[in-house]
Design a protein around this motif. Sequence first.
Motif, mmCIF file in Angstrom:
data_model
loop_
_atom_site.group_PDB
_atom_site.id
_atom_site.type_symbol
_atom_site.label_atom_id
_atom_site.label_comp_id
_atom_site.label_asym_id
_atom_site.label_seq_id
_atom_site.Cartn_x
_atom_site.Cartn_y
_atom_site.Cartn_z
ATOM 1 N N LEU A 211 1.052 -1.087 -0.030
ATOM 2 C CA LEU A 211 -0.114 -0.129 0.037
ATOM 3 C C LEU A 211 0.816 1.259 0.176
ATOM 4 N N SER A 212 0.270 2.331 -0.630
ATOM 5 C CA SER A 212 1.019 3.777 -0.541
ATOM 6 C C SER A 212 -0.270 4.712 -0.234
ATOM 7 N N LEU A 213 -0.439 4.958 1.023
ATOM 8 C CA LEU A 213 -1.596 5.760 1.303
ATOM 9 C C LEU A 213 -1.124 7.113 1.499
ATOM 10 N N PRO A 214 -1.772 8.009 0.876
ATOM 11 C CA PRO A 214 -1.316 9.531 0.936
ATOM 12 C C PRO A 214 -1.700 10.100 2.424
ATOM 13 N N PRO A 215 -0.929 11.059 2.807
ATOM 14 C CA PRO A 215 -1.345 11.552 4.245
ATOM 15 C C PRO A 215 -2.759 12.322 4.081
ATOM 16 N N LEU A 216 -3.556 12.322 5.290
ATOM 17 C CA LEU A 216 -4.776 12.867 5.272
ATOM 18 C C LEU A 216 -4.763 14.187 6.056
ATOM 19 N N LYS A 217 -5.577 14.916 5.586
ATOM 20 C CA LYS A 217 -5.789 16.423 6.377
ATOM 21 C C LYS A 217 -6.732 15.845 7.692
ATOM 22 N N PRO A 218 -6.884 16.665 8.667
ATOM 23 C CA PRO A 218 -7.375 16.275 9.976
ATOM 24 C C PRO A 218 -8.843 16.538 9.876
ATOM 25 N N ASP A 219 -9.247 17.468 8.720
ATOM 26 C CA ASP A 219 -10.738 17.740 8.486
ATOM 27 C C ASP A 219 -11.054 17.163 7.290
ATOM 28 N N LEU A 220 -11.978 16.163 7.256
ATOM 29 C CA LEU A 220 -12.517 15.570 5.979
ATOM 30 C C LEU A 220 -13.907 16.280 5.632
ATOM 31 N N ASP A 251 -17.421 16.811 7.421
ATOM 32 C CA ASP A 251 -18.327 17.422 6.682
ATOM 33 C C ASP A 251 -18.580 16.660 5.291
ATOM 34 N N VAL A 252 -19.327 15.577 5.348
ATOM 35 C CA VAL A 252 -19.339 14.844 4.000
ATOM 36 C C VAL A 252 -20.926 14.598 3.754
ATOM 37 N N ARG A 253 -21.210 14.712 2.582
ATOM 38 C CA ARG A 253 -22.603 14.632 2.064
ATOM 39 C C ARG A 253 -22.781 13.232 1.209
ATOM 40 N N PHE A 254 -23.749 12.556 1.768
ATOM 41 C CA PHE A 254 -23.637 11.356 1.105
ATOM 42 C C PHE A 254 -24.807 11.284 -0.161
ATOM 43 N N LEU A 255 -24.741 10.608 -1.330
ATOM 44 C CA LEU A 255 -25.829 10.478 -2.133
ATOM 45 C C LEU A 255 -25.763 8.763 -2.566
ATOM 46 N N VAL A 256 -26.869 8.280 -2.318
ATOM 47 C CA VAL A 256 -26.804 6.649 -2.450
ATOM 48 C C VAL A 256 -27.752 6.404 -3.290
#
Length: 345
Positions: A211-220, A251-256
């Motif tokens: 795996l090569s996972l990019p660093p994440l920001k603390p706020d999603l 703060d994620v909006r979901f569309l399913v």
Amino acid sequence: MSDRFSRQRGLLRQTVVEQIHLTLAPEDFPSSFVEAMTCLGEQLGAMPHSKAKVPGGFQVQWGPSSQVNEDHSSLQVNYGANGIFLDGQEAGEPIDPVYEPAVSTLAACLVWSEILRRAEAYLPIEIPKISVSVNVRVNENSLYNNASQLKFTLDGHRVHQNIRDADDGTMHRRVLMRIDDDDPLVHELIKKLNVHLPEHTIEMRTPVLPLSLPPLKPDLHGHLSVVGAGGLGTWCLHTLVEGMKHAKTSDVRFLVFDKDLEIEEHNLNRQVIYGPEDVGSTKIAATRRWLEQRLPNAHIETAYELIDAMAHPVEEASDDGIDLDDLFEPSSETSEVEEDTLTVQ
């Protein structure tokens, strides 16, 4: 044979799965991995894991190892920033907690897959459907009436009759009486079905997944669309939501989207976010409830009903639903349907 594992039986020997003994000491493993192993075990229908090794069972150990493990019943697993390793390699630095539910689920999948393979639980070929029939050959030349005018029955059993030509030059016909799938006799016979590949030997494998996972920001934050809340979509949602719980803010909006009108019992062993209480509900309604329960503090916007002319009349659709036409700009061009065009609705 319709139950929770009816679809799975086309891939696995369910009786073998139910007899697998697994030893896993929770204190030696990351909690996320233990949860993933437990969840997958429940989905498969396996027994809960234990701390004490059971003779003939499998044992999972955590961490890197410099020694090659030749024990058929023992598996070594380790994951980190470099990937997932079942061959004893170092996995590198610990991964971001937001990533860990997804990575631990992948690791658990690799472990369970290898356990099932070593236990010879996999069928050598997929069997999508099994039915039990009584096959009767008849000679219509001996009758004044043809076979299609006759009613064939099996006392005490509900059957579905089908008549076809024998196609072997005899002019005979075959009467197939398929016994109802829910008949206890069918259940007993299916349990006795075995499919084996002669002279097949099981070799030990130690899969790895770099795996090569990019660093994440603390706020999603962002918008997530999931097309299909089934065997893949629900696992994506499950691992994503579990990871989001570790984010500082989200703060994620979901569309399913999903057009299945009803969750059935056989969906429950591979569509992880649904439970027995959801049977009979639409997948999009159950998915909405699941998201709201697990992310109460996050801003969630779900389109839980997809209006489709082939599934719901527009006038009967929920006010909370969306119409796909609303997502696209209207076209200035109009199309005409020729009079001889066949339209199917």
